[in-house]
Design an enzyme around this catalytic site. Structure first.
Site, PDB file in Angstrom:
ATOM      1  N   LYS A  76       0.683  -0.991   0.250  1.00  0.00           N
ATOM      2  CA  LYS A  76       0.242  -0.134  -0.536  1.00  0.00           C
ATOM      3  C   LYS A  76       0.649   1.662  -0.098  1.00  0.00           C
ATOM      4  O   LYS A  76       1.954   1.538   0.743  1.00  0.00           O
ATOM      5  CB  LYS A  76      -0.829  -0.079   1.340  1.00  0.00           C
ATOM      6  CG  LYS A  76      -1.763   0.586   1.375  1.00  0.00           C
ATOM      7  CD  LYS A  76      -2.891   1.464   2.425  1.00  0.00           C
ATOM      8  CE  LYS A  76      -4.374   2.766   2.738  1.00  0.00           C
ATOM      9  NZ  LYS A  76      -4.912   1.972   3.507  1.00  0.00           N
ATOM     10  N   SER A 151      -9.770   1.863   3.064  1.00  0.00           N
ATOM     11  CA  SER A 151      -9.035   2.577   1.831  1.00  0.00           C
ATOM     12  C   SER A 151      -8.295   1.742   0.977  1.00  0.00           C
ATOM     13  O   SER A 151      -7.570   1.726   0.395  1.00  0.00           O
ATOM     14  CB  SER A 151      -8.280   3.206   2.576  1.00  0.00           C
ATOM     15  OG  SER A 151      -7.538   2.962   3.556  1.00  0.00           O
ATOM     16  N   SER A 175      -9.842  -0.312   7.262  1.00  0.00           N
ATOM     17  CA  SER A 175      -9.419  -0.534   5.586  1.00  0.00           C
ATOM     18  C   SER A 175      -8.796  -1.614   5.574  1.00  0.00           C
ATOM     19  O   SER A 175      -7.828  -1.581   4.153  1.00  0.00           O
ATOM     20  CB  SER A 175      -8.645   0.846   5.634  1.00  0.00           C
ATOM     21  OG  SER A 175      -9.400   1.508   5.468  1.00  0.00           O
TER      22      SER A 175
END
Ligand code: GLN
Length: 486
Positions: A76, A151, A175
């Site tokens: 990420k 997210s 997330s």
């Protein structure tokens, strides 16, 4: 060896250790597939050529004792990576190249893994659909029109689409678990303080936690073992005895007491979610667990509490982006104040600006007691609920999300309905507990649905074991058709 990208992390590790595959072959396979998968928009920054170089170097002198020997992996884009652009999905960090490495990613490279690139995410990890990213939305490998969740949307899409054998995300309010649930993958949010926050772009520091996202529970356990370390560089890192989660993984959960919280049966919850939950209860029983009804009375206050605490911390954390030291700086402005204002209004997207405004408001004098202080008190009550429940049970079973993946654009302009996605996940962050989402079935449209297992603090092994046992009974098959590969 064909179909390298279809192999799980554990299979790839074994094949590299057995010298049936080289790191170069594996890295090439994931790069090829990632290159054919641009339509998913899972990557923000690709680092393929240096990945290949590192793989070749690894093969020249392979250290097969490592836990992730020559395994390529994308992460990420919230983790700072030394000399590699780290954007947090924001325009304001579009040109930010860190000069240091996050502890979590450093732990991963120390075990032999190789960076493939940085994965798309909601701006500063604020969102549930990956639609707040400055770099555009991400598509769900399950279906072109679906969000992958957020997210950690790029991470979920990349794992489900087999662009990376495994990845890491971050979870402040859901997330990791929500996108895992939306893409038919496994995601673990560890206990607060078990994985270092050093070098992770901060959203809400008392809630943020890094964790693995994988194709299966065993892979998740292996990565958790690698990333969970005590780190003096993070003042909230906790020094406790960490297990070798993958080695100690066991399907024997006979006699484990699993609680079913009645307050999670929320109004308007789709029938399919209720049915999935019931199925989950049956699976747990089939594995030998004992099911008990429990109560978490303050559950309905969790979402409003989170949406005060998280924006408050975000408004403080994001004060550093002012165009002076690093990141984007807007042109023009007559003086310093105008430069700040222009930079922040041009550099941050709408959702981030909304959070900064809410956060500044709830921290302002006159409103602090009514909102922030009150939210802190309610947070403690939510934590107390869990402490009470854990006097009776070893773990808690709930749905991961109140629905399956929704359509791109469907909730974009309705922040409250977007925030409702987090209803089952935020209490876990507020209480600092570990939670894992495992794929457990499909809805009528064929989209995956996840179940969440919540544990006691530092009891990751226990929820991994329950997940591992249930995974075998559930026998979930993800429906990935490669529609995006021409
Ligand atoms: N969807 C939640 C939010 O928008 C959670 C985000 C997260 O866990 N980073 O705040």
């Amino acid at each position: 060896m064909s179909d390298i990208t279809k192999q799980s992390l554990s299979e790839l590790v074994k094949n590299i250790k057995d010298k049936k595959l080289s790191s170069e072959e594996v890295t090439k396979a994931f790069i090829n597939r990632s290159e054919k998968s641009k339509e998913l928009n899972a990557y923000i920054t690709e680092d393929y050529s240096s990945a290949l170089e590192k793989a070749k170097k690894f093969d020249q002198k392979p250290n097969l004792q490592l836990k992730l020997p020559g395994i390529p992996m994308a992460v990420k884009d919230l983790f700072c990576t030394d000399s590699i652009r780290t954007t947090a999905g924001s325009k304001i960090l579009n040109n930010f190249v860190p000069t240091y490495e996050s502890t979590v990613t450093q732990n991963i490279w120390n075990e032999g893994a190789i960076l493939l690139g940085k994965l798309n995410c909601d701006e500063f990890a604020m969102g549930s659909s990956n639609e707040t990213s400055f770099f555009g939305n991400v598509q769900n490998p399950i279906d072109k029109n679906l969000v992958p969740g957020g997210s950690s949307g790029g991470s979920a899409s990349a794992v489900a689409g087999q662009l990376t054998p495994i990845t890491i995300g971050t979870d402040t309010g859901g997330s990791i678990r929500q996108p895992a649930s939306f893409t038919g993958t496994v995601g673990l949010k560890p206990t607060y303080g078990s994985c270092s926050r050093y070098g992770i772009v901060a959203f809400a520091s008392s809630l943020d936690q890094a964790g693995p996202m994988a194709q299966n529970v065993k892979d998740c356990a292996l990565l958790q073992e690698v990333i969970s370390t005590y780190d003096p560089k993070d003042s909230t890192s906790i020094d406790f005895k960490r297990n070798e989660y993958s080695k100690e993984l066991s399907k024997n959960i006979k006699g484990k007491k699993i609680g079913i919280p009645k307050e999670y049966r929320v109004d308007g919850m789709p029938k399919e979610i209720e049915e999935l939950w019931q199925k989950g209860i049956q699976y747990a029983k089939d594995c030998g667990a004992e099911i008990l009804d429990i109560s978490l009375p303050h559950t309905s206050y969790a979402l409003p509490t989170y949406y005060i605490v998280a924006p408050a911390e975000a408004s403080s954390n994001l004060a550093r982006y002012d165009g002076v030291k690093y990141g984007f700086r807007a042109k023009g402005g007559e003086n310093l104040t105008e430069m700040y204002e222009k930079t922040r209004s041009e550099g941050f997207g709408a959702e981030v600006q909304r959070r900064i405004m809410i956060g500044t408001y709830v921290l302002s004098s006159g409103y602090y007691d009514a909102y922030y202080l009150k939210a802190q008190k309610v947070r403690k009550l939510i934590k107390n609920d869990f402490d009470e429940a854990y006097k009776k049970v070893d773990a808690i079973l709930t749905p991961s999300t109140p629905s399956s993946a929704f359509k791109i654009g469907e909730k974009k302009d309705d922040p409250v309905s977007m925030y409702l996605n987090d209803i089952f996940t935020v209490p876990v962050n507020l209480a600092g507990l570990p939670g894992i989402s495992i794929p457990a079935g499909h809805d009528a449209k064929g989209y995956p649905l996840g179940l969440q297992i919540i544990g006691k603090a530092f009891d990751e092994q226990n929820i991994l074991n329950i997940a591992y046992a249930m995974e075998e009974k559930i026998n979930f098959k993800n429906k990935i058709t490669d529609w995006w590969i021409k």
